[in-house]
Design an enzyme around this catalytic site. Structure first.
Site, PDB file in Angstrom:
ATOM      1  N   ASP A  19       0.831  -1.207   0.000  1.00  0.00           N
ATOM      2  CA  ASP A  19       0.000   0.000   0.000  1.00  0.00           C
ATOM      3  C   ASP A  19       0.865   1.255   0.000  1.00  0.00           C
ATOM      4  O   ASP A  19       1.962   1.263   0.567  1.00  0.00           O
ATOM      5  CB  ASP A  19      -0.904  -0.031   1.253  1.00  0.00           C
ATOM      6  CG  ASP A  19      -2.088   0.915   1.118  1.00  0.00           C
ATOM      7  OD1 ASP A  19      -2.274   1.511   0.042  1.00  0.00           O
ATOM      8  OD2 ASP A  19      -2.826   1.059   2.109  1.00  0.00           O
ATOM      9  N   ASN A  21       1.430   3.357  -2.952  1.00  0.00           N
ATOM     10  CA  ASN A  21       2.022   3.779  -4.233  1.00  0.00           C
ATOM     11  C   ASN A  21       1.532   5.165  -4.641  1.00  0.00           C
ATOM     12  O   ASN A  21       2.316   6.006  -5.108  1.00  0.00           O
ATOM     13  CB  ASN A  21       1.644   2.797  -5.352  1.00  0.00           C
ATOM     14  CG  ASN A  21       2.274   1.438  -5.177  1.00  0.00           C
ATOM     15  OD1 ASN A  21       3.165   1.277  -4.361  1.00  0.00           O
ATOM     16  ND2 ASN A  21       1.806   0.472  -5.939  1.00  0.00           N
ATOM     17  N   ARG A  23       0.257   7.635  -2.767  1.00  0.00           N
ATOM     18  CA  ARG A  23       0.770   8.707  -1.896  1.00  0.00           C
ATOM     19  C   ARG A  23       2.249   8.984  -2.175  1.00  0.00           C
ATOM     20  O   ARG A  23       2.703  10.122  -2.157  1.00  0.00           O
ATOM     21  CB  ARG A  23       0.565   8.337  -0.412  1.00  0.00           C
ATOM     22  CG  ARG A  23      -0.823   8.680   0.089  1.00  0.00           C
ATOM     23  CD  ARG A  23      -1.132   7.962   1.358  1.00  0.00           C
ATOM     24  NE  ARG A  23      -1.436   6.549   1.089  1.00  0.00           N
ATOM     25  CZ  ARG A  23      -1.484   5.616   2.014  1.00  0.00           C
ATOM     26  NH1 ARG A  23      -1.225   5.916   3.268  1.00  0.00           N
ATOM     27  NH2 ARG A  23      -1.801   4.372   1.702  1.00  0.00           N
ATOM     28  N   HIS A  36       2.998   3.198  -8.915  1.00  0.00           N
ATOM     29  CA  HIS A  36       2.854   1.763  -9.204  1.00  0.00           C
ATOM     30  C   HIS A  36       4.103   1.238  -9.911  1.00  0.00           C
ATOM     31  O   HIS A  36       4.581   0.148  -9.609  1.00  0.00           O
ATOM     32  CB  HIS A  36       1.619   1.509 -10.070  1.00  0.00           C
ATOM     33  CG  HIS A  36       0.329   1.864  -9.388  1.00  0.00           C
ATOM     34  ND1 HIS A  36       0.066   1.518  -8.073  1.00  0.00           N
ATOM     35  CD2 HIS A  36      -0.770   2.539  -9.814  1.00  0.00           C
ATOM     36  CE1 HIS A  36      -1.146   1.958  -7.742  1.00  0.00           C
ATOM     37  NE2 HIS A  36      -1.663   2.591  -8.768  1.00  0.00           N
ATOM     38  N   SER A  64      -7.288  -6.033  -5.823  1.00  0.00           N
ATOM     39  CA  SER A  64      -8.457  -6.547  -5.089  1.00  0.00           C
ATOM     40  C   SER A  64      -9.711  -6.440  -5.951  1.00  0.00           C
ATOM     41  O   SER A  64      -9.724  -5.721  -6.969  1.00  0.00           O
ATOM     42  CB  SER A  64      -8.656  -5.744  -3.805  1.00  0.00           C
ATOM     43  OG  SER A  64      -9.177  -4.472  -4.107  1.00  0.00           O
ATOM     44  N   THR A  65     -10.766  -7.122  -5.534  1.00  0.00           N
ATOM     45  CA  THR A  65     -12.038  -7.025  -6.273  1.00  0.00           C
ATOM     46  C   THR A  65     -12.547  -5.580  -6.252  1.00  0.00           C
ATOM     47  O   THR A  65     -13.255  -5.157  -7.151  1.00  0.00           O
ATOM     48  CB  THR A  65     -13.106  -7.965  -5.656  1.00  0.00           C
ATOM     49  OG1 THR A  65     -13.068  -7.826  -4.234  1.00  0.00           O
ATOM     50  CG2 THR A  65     -12.849  -9.412  -6.012  1.00  0.00           C
ATOM     51  N   ASN A  67     -10.570  -2.909  -6.393  1.00  0.00           N
ATOM     52  CA  ASN A  67      -9.700  -2.038  -7.195  1.00  0.00           C
ATOM     53  C   ASN A  67     -10.266  -1.714  -8.579  1.00  0.00           C
ATOM     54  O   ASN A  67      -9.834  -0.752  -9.221  1.00  0.00           O
ATOM     55  CB  ASN A  67      -8.291  -2.644  -7.346  1.00  0.00           C
ATOM     56  CG  ASN A  67      -7.436  -2.510  -6.095  1.00  0.00           C
ATOM     57  OD1 ASN A  67      -6.559  -3.337  -5.843  1.00  0.00           O
ATOM     58  ND2 ASN A  67      -7.682  -1.487  -5.280  1.00  0.00           N
ATOM     59  N   ARG A 187       1.582  -4.916   6.240  1.00  0.00           N
ATOM     60  CA  ARG A 187       0.928  -3.864   5.433  1.00  0.00           C
ATOM     61  C   ARG A 187       1.774  -2.605   5.506  1.00  0.00           C
ATOM     62  O   ARG A 187       2.139  -2.139   6.593  1.00  0.00           O
ATOM     63  CB  ARG A 187      -0.486  -3.564   5.933  1.00  0.00           C
ATOM     64  CG  ARG A 187      -1.157  -2.515   5.035  1.00  0.00           C
ATOM     65  CD  ARG A 187      -2.620  -2.326   5.329  1.00  0.00           C
ATOM     66  NE  ARG A 187      -3.223  -1.534   4.259  1.00  0.00           N
ATOM     67  CZ  ARG A 187      -4.485  -1.596   3.872  1.00  0.00           C
ATOM     68  NH1 ARG A 187      -5.308  -2.423   4.474  1.00  0.00           N
ATOM     69  NH2 ARG A 187      -4.933  -0.834   2.905  1.00  0.00           N
TER      70      ARG A 187
HETATM   71  C1  FPP Z   1      -1.501   0.113  -3.455  1.00  0.00           C
HETATM   72  O1  FPP Z   1      -1.122   1.455  -3.532  1.00  0.00           O
HETATM   73  C2  FPP Z   1      -1.033  -0.730  -4.543  1.00  0.00           C
HETATM   74  C3  FPP Z   1      -1.814  -1.400  -5.442  1.00  0.00           C
HETATM   75  C4  FPP Z   1      -3.286  -1.330  -5.477  1.00  0.00           C
HETATM   76  C5  FPP Z   1      -1.282  -2.281  -6.470  1.00  0.00           C
HETATM   77  C6  FPP Z   1       0.069  -2.858  -6.248  1.00  0.00           C
HETATM   78  C7  FPP Z   1       0.694  -3.058  -7.564  1.00  0.00           C
HETATM   79  C8  FPP Z   1       2.011  -2.985  -7.846  1.00  0.00           C
HETATM   80  C9  FPP Z   1       3.052  -2.776  -6.834  1.00  0.00           C
HETATM   81  C10 FPP Z   1       2.479  -3.067  -9.255  1.00  0.00           C
HETATM   82  C11 FPP Z   1       2.162  -4.288 -10.056  1.00  0.00           C
HETATM   83  C12 FPP Z   1       2.160  -5.578  -9.357  1.00  0.00           C
HETATM   84  C13 FPP Z   1       2.846  -6.691  -9.686  1.00  0.00           C
HETATM   85  C14 FPP Z   1       2.619  -7.941  -8.899  1.00  0.00           C
HETATM   86  C15 FPP Z   1       3.836  -6.732 -10.751  1.00  0.00           C
HETATM   87  P1  FPP Z   1      -2.272   2.537  -3.628  1.00  0.00           P
HETATM   88  O2  FPP Z   1      -2.474   2.845  -5.052  1.00  0.00           O
HETATM   89  O3  FPP Z   1      -3.478   2.047  -2.917  1.00  0.00           O
HETATM   90  O4  FPP Z   1      -1.627   3.742  -2.859  1.00  0.00           O
HETATM   91  P2  FPP Z   1      -2.362   4.878  -2.022  1.00  0.00           P
HETATM   92  O5  FPP Z   1      -3.061   4.183  -0.889  1.00  0.00           O
HETATM   93  O6  FPP Z   1      -1.243   5.732  -1.560  1.00  0.00           O
HETATM   94  O7  FPP Z   1      -3.309   5.550  -2.951  1.00  0.00           O
END
Ligand code: FPP
Length: 246
Positions: A19, A21, A23, A36, A64-65, A67, A187
């Site tokens: 979690d 990415n 931010r 990401h 996740s479902t 997302n 997490r």
């Molecule tokens: C959460 O950060 C991250 C995700 C929903 C996806 C994770 C995906 C990757 C790291 C890249 C691709 C994966 C693979 C297995 C190659 P967020 O977007 O919820 O961050 P935030 O809470 O700060 O908005």
């Protein structure tokens, strides 16, 4: 690695909610997709770190479902990252003897992603050092719901007696049927929630929350987390004294 870890007390199954990415990117004045993209480096570091110390199963919550509710451009970017990562990492998986597995309903992913996943799963099927388990279009409640439906059908069809339903019956009807329970759930990003992830399988997991945002999570962070796990006392409902004498 200068963190002392006891190889005899490793968690068998580690699950990670990646979690932060978005931010991370925002802090840098960039678009979420930039986060990401950089998150993929942390995926690689975590896989390598886990394999190097001898973790048997590593489950990553990749999509996740829920997302699907994100903007289409972001969903598309995540799917494209998945496809390119599968292409780029196949060699590393083979070299490190890692088997790819998925949990979740992957039949609803774009065809390109399904093809990539099925290809890499097929090619790595014989690898036995570690299972890399990607949760994709995964939701724990719907997983349990589907298990209940399948079990109910077996009862109705006289294939199963209600008296014979036990925890193993449920385990055997989950996506994770062939995998051990989660011992350690990490997490990142400071959020302290389970977010519909492995609710049944993590019943006795130790939980670990770190403020580090996922793109900043590197090998040393993973080892620090494992060191913390090794300081925990897992009691499974027993007393501390009972644990020490067994
Ligand atoms: C959460 O950060 C991250 C995700 C929903 C996806 C994770 C995906 C990757 C790291 C890249 C691709 C994966 C693979 C297995 C190659 P967020 O977007 O919820 O961050 P935030 O809470 O700060 O908005």
């Amino acid at each position: 690695m200068n963190i002392e870890l006891d190889k005899n007390r490793l968690p068998n199954h580690v699950a990670v909610i990646m979690d932060g990415n978005g931010r991370w990117a925002k802090q840098k004045g960039k678009l979420r997709v930039f986060g990401h993209k950089n998150g993929v480096h942390s995926v690689r570091e975590t896989i390598e770190a886990a394999a190097e110390i001898g973790i048997n199963v590593l489950t990553l919550y990749a999509f996740s479902t829920e997302n699907w509710k994100r903007p289409k451009t972001e969903v598309d970017a995540l799917m494209n990252l998945l496809v390119s990562s599968l292409e780029n990492e196949l060699e590393t998986l083979q070299k490190n003897n890692i088997r790819l597995n998925t949990i979740g309903n992957i039949t609803l992913l774009p065809l390109k992603a399904q093809k990539g996943l099925n290809k890499v799963m097929g090619l790595t099927i014989g690898n036995d050092r570690m299972v890399l388990n990607l949760a994709l279009n995964y939701g724990s409640r719907s997983e349990i719901l589907e298990a209940v439906k399948t079990i109910s059908k077996k009862v109705v069809n006289n294939e199963l007696e209600i008296e014979n339903i036990d925890e193993n019956t449920i385990n055997n009807h989950l996506y994770t049927f062939s995998l051990p329970d989660v011992d350690f759930l990490i997490r990142t990003s400071g959020e302290q929630r389970i977010s519909n992830f492995l609710l049944w399988q993590a019943a006795y997991a130790e939980l670990y929350f770190t403020n580090t945002l996922w793109p900043d999570f590197k090998k040393a962070d993973f080892y620090n987390a494992i060191a913390e796990f090794q300081n925990r006392e897992r009691r499974y409902g027993k007393t501390s004294e009972q644990i020490k004498t067994t």
